[in-house]
Design an enzyme around this catalytic site. Structure first.
Site, mmCIF file in Angstrom:
data_model
loop_
_atom_site.group_PDB
_atom_site.id
_atom_site.type_symbol
_atom_site.label_atom_id
_atom_site.label_comp_id
_atom_site.label_asym_id
_atom_site.label_seq_id
_atom_site.Cartn_x
_atom_site.Cartn_y
_atom_site.Cartn_z
ATOM 1 N N ASN A 1 -10.549 -2.867 -6.372
ATOM 2 C CA ASN A 1 -9.773 -1.856 -7.114
ATOM 3 C C ASN A 1 -10.403 -1.464 -8.459
ATOM 4 O OD1 ASN A 1 -6.571 -3.079 -5.915
ATOM 5 N ND2 ASN A 1 -7.748 -1.322 -5.208
ATOM 6 N N ASP B 1 0.832 -1.212 0.000
ATOM 7 C CA ASP B 1 0.000 0.000 0.000
ATOM 8 C C ASP B 1 0.864 1.259 0.000
ATOM 9 O OD1 ASP B 1 -2.314 1.473 0.034
ATOM 10 O OD2 ASP B 1 -2.642 1.272 2.184
HETATM 11 C C1 FPP Z 1 -1.878 0.012 -3.431
HETATM 12 O O1 FPP Z 1 -1.441 1.337 -3.300
HETATM 13 C C2 FPP Z 1 -1.263 -0.600 -4.594
HETATM 14 C C3 FPP Z 1 -1.954 -1.150 -5.628
HETATM 15 C C4 FPP Z 1 -3.437 -1.185 -5.669
HETATM 16 C C5 FPP Z 1 -1.258 -1.704 -6.785
HETATM 17 C C6 FPP Z 1 0.005 -2.454 -6.504
HETATM 18 C C7 FPP Z 1 0.847 -2.415 -7.714
HETATM 19 C C8 FPP Z 1 2.186 -2.369 -7.749
HETATM 20 C C9 FPP Z 1 3.031 -2.498 -6.546
HETATM 21 C C10 FPP Z 1 2.905 -2.170 -9.022
HETATM 22 C C11 FPP Z 1 2.479 -3.073 -10.076
HETATM 23 C C12 FPP Z 1 2.775 -4.468 -9.742
HETATM 24 C C13 FPP Z 1 2.815 -5.406 -10.669
HETATM 25 C C14 FPP Z 1 3.192 -6.783 -10.299
HETATM 26 C C15 FPP Z 1 2.550 -5.086 -12.093
HETATM 27 P P1 FPP Z 1 -2.496 2.505 -3.486
HETATM 28 O O2 FPP Z 1 -2.534 2.875 -4.913
HETATM 29 O O3 FPP Z 1 -3.795 2.101 -2.877
HETATM 30 O O4 FPP Z 1 -1.831 3.645 -2.633
HETATM 31 P P2 FPP Z 1 -2.548 4.791 -1.815
HETATM 32 O O5 FPP Z 1 -3.130 4.161 -0.590
HETATM 33 O O6 FPP Z 1 -1.420 5.714 -1.483
HETATM 34 O O7 FPP Z 1 -3.569 5.423 -2.709
#
Ligand code: FPP
Length: 224
Positions: free
Chosen positions: A60, A12
């Protein structure tokens, strides 16, 4: 010292990192992918056998289309360009979650799994379109259809994670303390570490420190 075979991670904080550093949530996802590569490497160094990464939840899909498309383009490029490294480093890839994406992506995911299926150093489970509640409901429905008893063993063996030991350790980065519908069945006895750092800033030292703390915990499993 506690054994450690399986680490699960809620990665996250990409969006916040991206806004803070580059004024773009997508830039945070791009940076987050670098951390994915680093932590796979570090997990191999720790001789961890299973690493489960929460990359995209069933919830998501509520995000803006631009962000969803970017995440899946990152994933596609990653698989197209880095699969060769998975084989070089003996890494098996498994997708957990419902594979109902475009025909092209479904094929790429299946191909990536089959090309790495004989690798043995570590298994990386990528949770994509994953939700724990629907995973459990699916398992129970499958048991009903086959007239099988609802037992702990039967449920476990009908989850995406069948044949995979439950994670001993869950890490969530990004200074948020919740499970977000991730592995609710499998995490029932896991040690949970919440990390303040945002995922793109999470590094080898942070990972090593959590593992050291986990290994020295007294785990009672309900006993004393
Ligand atoms: C959560 O952070 C992260 C995700 C929903 C996506 C995770 C993806 C990656 C680490 C990169 C891509 C990975 C692959 C394997 C292609 P958030 O976006 O919810 O962060 P926030 O809480 O700051 O909004």
């Amino acid at each position: 010292m506690n054994p450690l075979n399986h680490v699960a991670i809620i990665m996250d904080g990409n969006g916040r990192w991206g806004i803070k550093n580059k004024n773009s949530r997508n830039a945070g996802h791009k940076a987050g992918l670098k951390t994915v590569e680093l932590i796979i490497k570090n997990s191999i160094d720790h001789n961890i056998k299973f690493l489960t990464l929460y990359a995209f939840s069933t919830e998501n899909w509520k995000r803006p289309k631009k962000e969803i498309n970017y995440l899946f383009s990152l994933l596609e490029n990653f698989l197209k360009n880095k699969l060769i490294n998975f084989n070089k480093h003996n890494i098996k890839l498994k997708i957990i979650g419902k594979k109902n994406f475009s025909k092209n992506l479904n094929n790429l995911l299946k191909k990536s799994e089959s090309k790495t299926k004989n690798n043995t150093k570590i298994q990386v489970n990528l949770a994509l379109n994953y939700g724990a509640k629907s995973e459990i409901i699916n398992a129970v429905n499958k048991l009903n259809k086959q007239n099988l008893k609802i037992t702990e063993k039967n449920i476990s063996s009908h989850l995406y994670t069948k044949n995979i030991p439950d994670p001993e350790l869950l890490i969530r980065t990004g200074n948020t303390k919740r499970l977000s519908n991730f592995l609710l069945w499998q995490l029932s006895y896991s040690e949970i570490f919440f990390e303040k750092k945002l995922w793109p800033d999470f590094n080898t030292n942070n990972f090593n420190k959590i593992i050291r703390k986990y290994k020295n915990l007294k785990r009672n499993f309900g006993s004393i």
